[in-house]
Design an enzyme around this catalytic site. Structure first.
Site, PDB file in Angstrom:
ATOM      1  N   LYS A  56       0.854  -1.203   0.000  1.00 14.29           N
ATOM      2  CA  LYS A  56       0.000   0.000   0.000  1.00 14.29           C
ATOM      3  C   LYS A  56       0.880   1.241   0.000  1.00 14.29           C
ATOM      4  O   LYS A  56       1.866   1.308   0.744  1.00 14.29           O
ATOM      5  CB  LYS A  56      -0.891  -0.019   1.250  1.00 14.29           C
ATOM      6  CG  LYS A  56      -1.945   1.077   1.294  1.00 14.29           C
ATOM      7  CD  LYS A  56      -2.766   0.979   2.586  1.00 14.29           C
ATOM      8  CE  LYS A  56      -3.937   1.942   2.602  1.00 14.29           C
ATOM      9  NZ  LYS A  56      -4.667   1.897   3.885  1.00 14.29           N
ATOM     10  N   SER A  77      -9.693   2.261   3.006  1.00  8.95           N
ATOM     11  CA  SER A  77      -8.847   2.939   2.048  1.00  8.95           C
ATOM     12  C   SER A  77      -7.954   2.010   1.231  1.00  8.95           C
ATOM     13  O   SER A  77      -7.495   2.381   0.168  1.00  8.95           O
ATOM     14  CB  SER A  77      -7.965   3.960   2.761  1.00  8.95           C
ATOM     15  OG  SER A  77      -7.050   3.298   3.627  1.00  8.95           O
ATOM     16  N   SER A 108      -9.426  -0.108   7.168  1.00 14.21           N
ATOM     17  CA  SER A 108      -8.932  -0.028   5.792  1.00 14.21           C
ATOM     18  C   SER A 108      -8.264  -1.277   5.253  1.00 14.21           C
ATOM     19  O   SER A 108      -7.946  -1.345   4.058  1.00 14.21           O
ATOM     20  CB  SER A 108      -7.964   1.142   5.648  1.00 14.21           C
ATOM     21  OG  SER A 108      -8.715   2.320   5.591  1.00 14.21           O
TER      22      SER A 108
HETATM   23  N1  GLN Z   1     -12.603   4.272   6.293  1.00 13.86           N
HETATM   24  C1  GLN Z   1     -12.073   4.760   7.528  1.00 13.86           C
HETATM   25  C2  GLN Z   1     -11.813   6.231   7.427  1.00 13.86           C
HETATM   26  O1  GLN Z   1     -12.166   6.803   6.462  1.00 13.86           O
HETATM   27  C3  GLN Z   1     -10.840   3.997   7.900  1.00 13.86           C
HETATM   28  C4  GLN Z   1      -9.609   4.452   7.242  1.00 13.86           C
HETATM   29  C5  GLN Z   1      -8.429   3.595   7.538  1.00 13.86           C
HETATM   30  O2  GLN Z   1      -8.543   2.546   8.186  1.00 13.86           O
HETATM   31  N2  GLN Z   1      -7.274   4.052   7.109  1.00 13.86           N
HETATM   32  O3  GLN Z   1     -11.283   6.832   8.300  1.00 13.86           O
END
Ligand code: GLN
Length: 513
Positions: free
Chosen positions: A85, A160, A184
């Site tokens: 990532k 994400s 994410s």
């Molecule tokens: N979707 C969550 C957010 O928008 C988690 C993001 C993540 O785990 N990096 O904060």
């Protein structure tokens, strides 16, 4: 089927075994995955950067070592390639966090997890797409275009870490690393039919992970099988003196637990069904797959009880105060001075450092990142700090208490990973709150620092993958792996093979021609 399509559909453990037996080489594996990447990327866009030359050089170095018998003692996954990532820094390879503000930035160092992968002889295929600075649940907030879900390219892969999840689901990579601050790794796992794990907070070094919300961030594995995930977590886990929150403890015996689980005997395992997660607001197909999976756990001998964690109701609210507060502080470093983009003030505007910073941040950050910086700055400001940030931290303690109490009764907690299957691109972009709701079941584990995993539980009525979440007590990541592997094996029987078999991977067919 050509060799390439056969090779890439092996699990990472099988690829490793094929290297050891001499049936394939690390170079052959890298070449096979690069061919899939080339064929699939026009539809998927999982990669921001493909580092093919570097990966081939790493593979050749490994193969040479292997030929000389010098690979003894390396981890089981030695020689198997992996995608990373783009939230994790890689020396010499552009790292952007999918933001314009870091466009073209080449890190001068490797994250600890990258050092460990390199030491294990695992070639890096490239850097995967994400929501900018890991903020989002669909990978649509990337400054470099969205990633598509290989199950249906009109749909999102979650976020994400949609790039890592899609890369693994589409056979572009056998393994990937993600970061999980609120879900994410697990929510994209759920939406793409892959396995994703958020390790215990402090169990995997965050040194070299670009900071989003430091008290919540964790690096973790993305894989197609539970065993692959365990093997990878064992490679990247362990104490690191360069991360002040790293826990000095041995890496839990996760691969052994996964292998034990594959025997499908769960007598003596106590499973807690979280009463507050599931039911109303969850897609019927998601709920149905969840209930079937719970039944399978029971059939294998697990004792299943319902447990209540009443304060989880407030977890999402607390997260959306604590996370933006930490984001606003962490992202202050992108000021046009230190690295990445620099935009000078417009003509007629005084050419001061402050105006340069403002112009750079205005041009460099996307809307969602700006929204969170503004929210976080507000929550931390004098006069509001106690009402917002202070209260949210108290709620966080209550969530931890709920989990502690639940773990007095059970070994592992379970819930659906996400309320719905993959939604359409664009569907939730104008509604931040609807986007945030995706993480309702994943966020509590980040607040509590507990390890949590999502595994595919089959397909919903719409033909799309559903995720099943397991949560274990802190430092007991191994407790996730036994029931997960047992369930994976039972589900494989129920679905006549791994669920990815029912995915129409058209790019593989084109490759085979
Ligand atoms: N979707 C969550 C957010 O928008 C988690 C993001 C993540 O785990 N990096 O904060």
């Amino acid at each position: 089927m050509s060799d390439t399509t056969q090779l890439v559909q092996l699990s990472a453990a099988e690829q490793a075994a094929a290297i050891k037996s001499g049936d394939t080489s690390s170079r052959e594996l890298v070449e096979a995955h690069l061919a899939v990447i080339e064929a699939a990327e026009p539809q998927i866009n999982a990669f921001l950067q493909v580092s093919g030359d570097e990966a081939l050089a790493q593979a050749d170095a490994f193969d040479a070592k292997q030929a000389k018998g010098e690979t003894e003692g390396l981890p089981e996954l030695a020689g198997v390639p992996i995608a990373i990532k783009d939230m994790i820094v890689t020396k010499g390879i552009v790292t952007t966090a999918a933001s314009k503000i870091l466009e073209g930035w080449v890190p001068p160092y490797d994250a600890t997890v990258i050092e460990k992968l390199k030491a294990a002889g695992m070639p890096l295929l490239g850097k995967t797409n994400l929501d900018e600075f890991a903020q989002g649940s669909s990978t649509e907030h990337s400054a470099y275009g969205p990633t598509h879900n290989p199950w249906d390219t009109t749909r999102v892969p979650g976020g994400s870490g949609g790039g890592s999840a899609s890369a693994v689901a589409s056979f572009e990579a056998p393994l990937a690393l993600g970061t999980d601050t609120g879900g994410s790794i697990r929510q994209p796992g759920s939406l793409t039919g892959t396995v994703g794990v958020k390790p215990t907070y402090g169990g995997v070094s965050r040194f070299g992970a670009i900071a989003m919300a430091s008290s919540l961030d964790q690096i973790g594995p993305v894989a197609r099988t539970v065993l692959d995930s365990a093997l990878l977590q064992e490679v990247i886990g362990g104490y690191d003196e360069r991360d002040s929150t790293s826990i000095p403890m041995p890496v839990p015996p996760m691969a052994a637990a996964a292998r034990e689980g594959a025997k499908r005997d769960l007598h003596g395992v106590k499973v807690g069904l979280i009463k507050e997660l599931g039911g109303d607001g969850y897609q019927p197909g998601v709920q149905a797959r969840f209930e079937e999976a719970v039944q399978l756990l029971q059939d294998m001998g697990a004792e299943v009880v319902e447990v209540s964690c009443p304060r989880l109701e407030y977890a999402l609210g607390a997260y959306y105060i604590i996370m933006p507060s930490e984001v606003s502080s962490n992202l202050a470093r992108y000021d046009g001075m230190r690295y990445g983009l620099r935009i000078m003030p417009a003509d007629g505007v005084p050419q001061t450092a402050a105006n340069m910073m403002a112009a750079t941040r205005e041009a460099g950050f996307g809307d969602e990142v700006k929204r969170r910086i503004i929210l976080g700055t507000y929550a931390l400001s004098a006069g509001y700090y106690d009402a917002w940030y202070g209260s949210a931290q108290k709620v966080r303690t209550l969530v931890i208490e709920d989990f502690n109490k639940a773990f007095e009764q059970v070994d592992v907690l379970v819930s659906p990973t996400s309320p719905s299957t993959a939604f359409k691109l664009g569907e939730k972009m104008d509604d931040p709150l609807a986007m945030y709701m995706n993480d309702i079941a994943t966020i509590p584990a980040n607040l509590a620092g507990t390890p949590a995993m999502s595994i595919p539980a089959g397909l919903s009525d719409d033909g799309l993958p559903v995720g099943f979440q397991l949560i274990a007590p802190q430092k007991r990541d191994d407790l996730l792996y036994k029931p997960a592997a047992a369930l994976e094996a039972a589900l494989e029987e129920r679905w006549n093979g791994p669920i990815w078999r029912s995915m129409n991977a058209s790019w593989l067919k084109n490759l085979a021609k």
